[in-house]
Design an enzyme around this catalytic site. Structure first.
Site, PDB file in Angstrom:
ATOM      1  N   GLY A 158       0.827  -1.206   0.000  1.00  0.00           N
ATOM      2  CA  GLY A 158       0.000   0.000   0.000  1.00  0.00           C
ATOM      3  C   GLY A 158       0.859   1.252   0.000  1.00  0.00           C
ATOM      4  NE  ARG A 159      -3.413   6.043   0.906  1.00  0.00           N
ATOM      5  CZ  ARG A 159      -4.312   5.222   1.488  1.00  0.00           C
ATOM      6  NH1 ARG A 159      -3.914   4.312   2.362  1.00  0.00           N
ATOM      7  NH2 ARG A 159      -5.587   5.321   1.202  1.00  0.00           N
ATOM      8  CB  ILE A 160       3.230   3.055   4.575  1.00  0.00           C
ATOM      9  CG1 ILE A 160       2.253   4.131   5.097  1.00  0.00           C
ATOM     10  CG2 ILE A 160       4.528   3.085   5.388  1.00  0.00           C
ATOM     11  CD1 ILE A 160       1.708   3.878   6.499  1.00  0.00           C
ATOM     12  CB  ALA A 242       2.215  -2.819  10.126  1.00  0.00           C
ATOM     13  NE  ARG A 243      -2.557   0.038  14.605  1.00  0.00           N
ATOM     14  CZ  ARG A 243      -2.090   1.201  14.145  1.00  0.00           C
ATOM     15  NH1 ARG A 243      -0.806   1.352  13.877  1.00  0.00           N
ATOM     16  NH2 ARG A 243      -2.907   2.223  13.980  1.00  0.00           N
ATOM     17  CD  GLU A 272       1.695  -0.090  20.212  1.00  0.00           C
ATOM     18  OE1 GLU A 272       1.138   1.033  20.311  1.00  0.00           O
ATOM     19  OE2 GLU A 272       2.120  -0.534  19.150  1.00  0.00           O
ATOM     20  CG  HIS A 290       2.609   3.510  17.762  1.00  0.00           C
ATOM     21  ND1 HIS A 290       1.546   2.669  17.926  1.00  0.00           N
ATOM     22  CD2 HIS A 290       2.452   4.055  16.533  1.00  0.00           C
ATOM     23  CE1 HIS A 290       0.762   2.707  16.860  1.00  0.00           C
ATOM     24  NE2 HIS A 290       1.289   3.550  15.996  1.00  0.00           N
ATOM     25  N   GLY A 292       5.900   6.138  14.408  1.00  0.00           N
ATOM     26  CA  GLY A 292       5.787   6.173  12.944  1.00  0.00           C
ATOM     27  C   GLY A 292       5.418   7.534  12.374  1.00  0.00           C
TER      28      GLY A 292
HETATM   29  C1  8YV Z   1      -0.757   7.122  14.848  1.00  0.00           C
HETATM   30  C2  8YV Z   1      -0.616   5.045  13.383  1.00  0.00           C
HETATM   31  O1  8YV Z   1       0.183   7.745  15.623  1.00  0.00           O
HETATM   32  O2  8YV Z   1      -1.841   6.104  11.690  1.00  0.00           O
HETATM   33  C3  8YV Z   1      -1.618   5.073  12.298  1.00  0.00           C
HETATM   34  O3  8YV Z   1      -2.208   4.016  12.021  1.00  0.00           O
HETATM   35  O4  8YV Z   1      -0.261   4.037  13.858  1.00  0.00           O
HETATM   36  C4  8YV Z   1      -0.001   6.296  13.872  1.00  0.00           C
HETATM   37  O5  8YV Z   1       0.297   7.117  12.801  1.00  0.00           O
HETATM   38  C5  8YV Z   1      -1.748   6.483  15.712  1.00  0.00           C
HETATM   39  O6  8YV Z   1      -2.623   5.682  15.023  1.00  0.00           O
HETATM   40  C6  8YV Z   1      -2.507   7.543  16.455  1.00  0.00           C
HETATM   41  O7  8YV Z   1      -3.864   7.269  16.605  1.00  0.00           O
END
Ligand code: 8YV
Length: 324
Positions: A158-160, A242-243, A272, A290, A292
């Site tokens: 995807g985008r990232i 990602a997650r 987390e 976290h 990102g």
């Molecule tokens: C956020 C992220 O900091 O966009 C996402 O999915 O994991 C991060 O960019 C986080 O979700 C804040 O709600």
């Protein structure tokens, strides 16, 4: 009292975003930044027309089922929305939006940061200097893994992932391979120097670095389990922006302890803010909290994108980023 829509903003956001929200809505801000928790969210759903939530708010089916509920939109601050039970929201007629695009570059930058850090042992090196352990330069000191020209395997495109491919291929002359069940048009991937693989397993077997870029969903829960981690090469590194629950964290610890992979760079975790203790003791693991999307520019842009979704919703216009 005002007749403007009531919007509960669950966490402290950048000042510019607060200003915009206050200008348009009866915005209930959280300058002290205390997480609302389930009870706070329950109250917010009962009293607010919309919620502006983050990854730390679990908007569960139970909470969405509670009556009376006033909320009709949950505008999530983040591209990921696994903190929200979107099926339950849909079933109850609650709209959900997210903030794609605006965090793509920041997150791709951070994936490259982790990749470079874990390969070049920079966390370890920094600890070494700060702890006063450095005795001087020597030819065989703290040798890491070469990055330029190596093979990067992307899980999801995807985008990232595409932004990571761009950096890796055009910046670091890496060979980029990927697997995505919903692949991009071939010319898009070709421009990034990225080659598809039919299966995730092929990517895992061939890559020197595996970077995860799939959404968290029931299908991707523990995608990187013991069996798949075992397919990675012993010299390969895993990067996760990602997650956390895409990786079975216990299986990852096992693979690292057994030397079945060379290291990991992690920005996200299964529980987390808890991090499996064993990971914190490993020098071949880089751990970030976290981060990102954590640049000032990006967090403002994410807030403004959530704001735009709220504005459109209350103006009766289609959401820019409708999830459900
Ligand atoms: C956020 C992220 O900091 O966009 C996402 O999915 O994991 C991060 O960019 C986080 O979700 C804040 O709600």
């Amino acid at each position: 009292m005002s007749d403007r829509p009531v919007v509960v903003v669950t966490r402290r956001l950048p000042d510019a975003v607060h200003d915009a929200l206050r200008g348009a809505f009866d915005a209930r801000l959280n300058p002290e930044d205390r997480p609302l928790g389930p009870e706070g969210l329950r109250g917010a759903l009962a009293t607010a027309d919309a919620l502006l939530t983050t990854v730390t708010d679990s908007v569960t089916a139970d909470l969405l089922a509670a009556e009376p509920r006033r909320t009709r939109l949950v505008a999530n601050f983040g591209v990921g929305f696994n903190n929200i039970d979107v099926e339950a929201a849909k079933a109850r007629g609650v709209a959900v939006s997210n903030t794609p695009d605006v965090l793509t570059d920041a997150t791709a930058d951070l994936a490259m940061t982790l990749l470079l850090m874990v390969a070049r042992r920079t966390g370890e090196g920094e600890r070494h200097v700060r702890n006063g352990q450095w005795t001087g330069w020597r030819p065989t000191h703290m040798l890491g893994a070469h990055v330029t020209g190596k093979t990067l395997g992307l899980v999801g495109m995807g985008r990232i992932a595409r932004a990571v491919a761009q950096r890796a291929h055009h910046g670091f002359q890496m060979k980029v391979i990927y697997h995505d069940p919903y692949p991009p048009p071939p010319d898009v991937a070709r421009a990034l120097g990225a080659e598809p693989r039919d299966t995730l397993e092929q990517v895992l077997r061939q890559a020197d670095f595996v970077s995860l870029h799939c959404p968290a969903s029931p299908e991707t829960h523990h995608l990187m389990n013991r069996e798949r981690l075992a397919l990675m090469r012993p010299e390969a590194f895993l990067v996760n922006t990602a997650r956390g629950d895409v990786v079975d964290e216990a299986a990852l610890v096992e693979a690292l302890v057994a030397g079945r992979i060379a290291g990991a760079g992690l920005d996200v975790f299964e529980r987390e803010p808890q991090v499996t203790q064993a990971l914190t003791t490993m020098d071949n693991v880089v751990l970030l909290p976290h981060l990102g999307s954590a640049t000032t520019e990006t967090r403002v842009a994410m807030g403004m994108r959530a704001f735009e979704n709220l504005q459109r919703f209350f103006a009766g216009q289609p959401l820019r980023d409708r999830v459900v």
